[in-house]
Design an enzyme around this catalytic site. Structure first.
Site, PDB file in Angstrom:
ATOM      1  N   HIS A   1       7.943  -7.179  -1.862  1.00  6.08           N
ATOM      2  CA  HIS A   1       7.699  -6.516  -0.574  1.00  6.08           C
ATOM      3  C   HIS A   1       8.739  -6.939   0.465  1.00  6.08           C
ATOM      4  CE1 HIS A   1       4.048  -4.675  -1.847  1.00  6.08           C
ATOM      5  NE2 HIS A   1       3.288  -5.743  -1.799  1.00  6.08           N
TER       6      HIS A   1
ATOM      7  N   SER B   1      -4.614   3.017   3.979  1.00  7.30           N
ATOM      8  CA  SER B   1      -4.813   2.192   2.797  1.00  7.30           C
ATOM      9  C   SER B   1      -4.787   0.714   3.149  1.00  7.30           C
ATOM     10  CB  SER B   1      -3.733   2.503   1.749  1.00  7.30           C
ATOM     11  OG  SER B   1      -3.989   1.808   0.553  1.00  7.30           O
TER      12      SER B   1
ATOM     13  N   ARG C   1      -8.403   2.395  -4.525  1.00  2.60           N
ATOM     14  CA  ARG C   1      -9.395   3.005  -3.639  1.00  2.60           C
ATOM     15  C   ARG C   1      -9.397   4.509  -3.799  1.00  2.60           C
ATOM     16  NH1 ARG C   1     -10.208   5.179   1.394  1.00  2.60           N
ATOM     17  NH2 ARG C   1      -7.967   5.372   1.709  1.00  2.60           N
TER      18      ARG C   1
ATOM     19  N   GLY D   1       2.036   2.486  -3.083  1.00  2.00           N
ATOM     20  CA  GLY D   1       2.089   2.909  -4.469  1.00  2.00           C
ATOM     21  C   GLY D   1       2.655   1.851  -5.395  1.00  2.00           C
TER      22      GLY D   1
ATOM     23  N   LYS E   1       0.809  -1.227   0.000  1.00  6.28           N
ATOM     24  CA  LYS E   1       0.000   0.000   0.000  1.00  6.28           C
ATOM     25  C   LYS E   1       0.840   1.274   0.000  1.00  6.28           C
ATOM     26  CE  LYS E   1      -3.300  -1.011  -0.570  1.00  6.28           C
ATOM     27  NZ  LYS E   1      -3.702  -1.584  -1.905  1.00  6.28           N
TER      28      LYS E   1
END
Length: 351
Positions: free
Chosen positions: A160, A190, A313, A96, A94
């Site tokens: 990640h 987010s 979102r 980008g 979350k």
């Protein structure tokens, strides 16, 4: 489990739920999870955001029994072989990631889809950036990894995984890494919405914002603590600035054009004067805009249980002001100042 590395790139494709390759992928997942189950039970655990628990491995919290999980980190550390020409996009969830994937894929492949006949086939007009540029965490399950770039282009991957837990071959081979950092408050907001959208309602009740705030403040989030993840990549970007580019989401939003050109330079695909005159930078930005990507991905699933629209979102800077109390904001500011003390990490404004 196979980690074969063919010398060429494979054409863009996505795995359908009932395909033979999809079945094999799920079988490989089972093998990986079974391989590390005895190690898993020895790890400290905390309450999870999407899954029931998070597990502490090498100083960071990870999910289990998922494509991006502690088991995949372990498997990659043992088997993944990086190439010096690789490019890795590293982020916390979350931060980008989807936008960065789209931008990098579009920059590297812009000549491939430049003329009118081929542009209509551009993957970003039809599919998720996550299908175009894969996570190394998900590649570990595939018999035939997909790299989605031309044979004369670098292999493009995302991850990640914290820097200190990356496969040794990535750290040692001198490949390029792009890290995108985002305001911790917006990351928290987010992640809160994303987690509740994907949380298994049959076994887990929805999390409240207070729940997630408490966990995040303790450093407990998938691949967190946030501050340690950011510091790891920031420090290596100072040590190896030619190989590690540290960007912030806020700067990318504020001055997208110059940062897209900066990305292109770092990737070895700079925009020529002629391209700039033909507005190619803005074409890339438009193709990768939040509004365009959200429209393309308003239906369908990335994979089982994860709808494409879960990744789109708001995409705004400062949405945290709609969720945080003053006390919450001050708490995160205090933790951030303590954790980043002595480092010139200017990632965001408090305004």
């Amino acid at each position: 489990m196979s980690m074969s590395m063919p010398p060429h790139a494979f054409p863009f494709s996505s795995i359908t739920k009932n395909s033979d390759e999809g079945k094999q992928e799920r079988a490989n997942m089972t093998l990986v999870f079974d391989r590390y189950k005895d190690r898993l039970i020895t790890l400290p655990k905390e309450k999870g955001w999407i899954t029931e628990n998070l597990y502490m491995y090498q100083g960071f919290w990870h999910q289990s029994m998922r494509r991006i999980s502690v088991e995949t980190v372990m498997a990659l550390q043992e088997t993944f072989k990086a190439h010096p020409s690789d490019v890795y996009l590293a982020t916390l969830p979350k931060s980008g990631t989807t936008w960065l994937k789209a931008l990098v894929f579009a920059i590297v492949n812009r000549n491939r889809y430049k003329n009118n006949n081929s542009f209509s086939a551009h993957p970003l007009l039809h599919s998720s950036p996550h299908d175009c540029l894969p996570f190394i965490e998900t590649e570990v399950f595939k018999n035939t990894p997909t790299y989605n770039v031309d044979s004369d282009s670098p292999r493009l991957f995302a991850t990640h995984i914290p820097y200190t837990s990356l496969p040794k071959s990535i750290i040692d081979c001198g490949c390029n890494i792009i890290y995108l950092c985002r305001n911790p408050k917006d990351v928290l907001v987010s992640m809160f919405h994303f987690a509740n959208k994907l949380r298994d309602e049959s076994s887990c009740s929805p999390m409240t914002f207070n729940d997630t705030f408490e966990l995040f403040s303790k450093g407990v989030m998938p691949t967190g603590p946030y501050w340690d993840h950011v510091k790891g990549y920031y420090k290596v970007s100072l040590e190896h600035p030619k190989n590690v580019l540290f960007l912030t989401y806020e700067a990318l939003r504020k001055d997208t054009a110059n940062n897209v050109k900066r990305l292109a330079e770092f990737l070895g695909f700079p925009f020529t004067e002629e391209e700039e005159a033909e507005d190619e930078v803005q074409k890339v930005i438009g193709l990768c805009s939040f509004e365009h990507l959200r429209e393309v991905n308003k239906s369908g699933d990335l994979r089982e249980g994860i709808p494409n629209d879960a990744f789109f979102r708001e995409g705004k800077v400062g949405d945290w002001t709609n969720h945080f109390t003053n006390e919450m904001s001050q708490t995160i500011d205090y933790i951030t100042e303590q954790k980043f003390h002595g480092l010139n990490i200017s990632t965001f404004s408090r305004n």
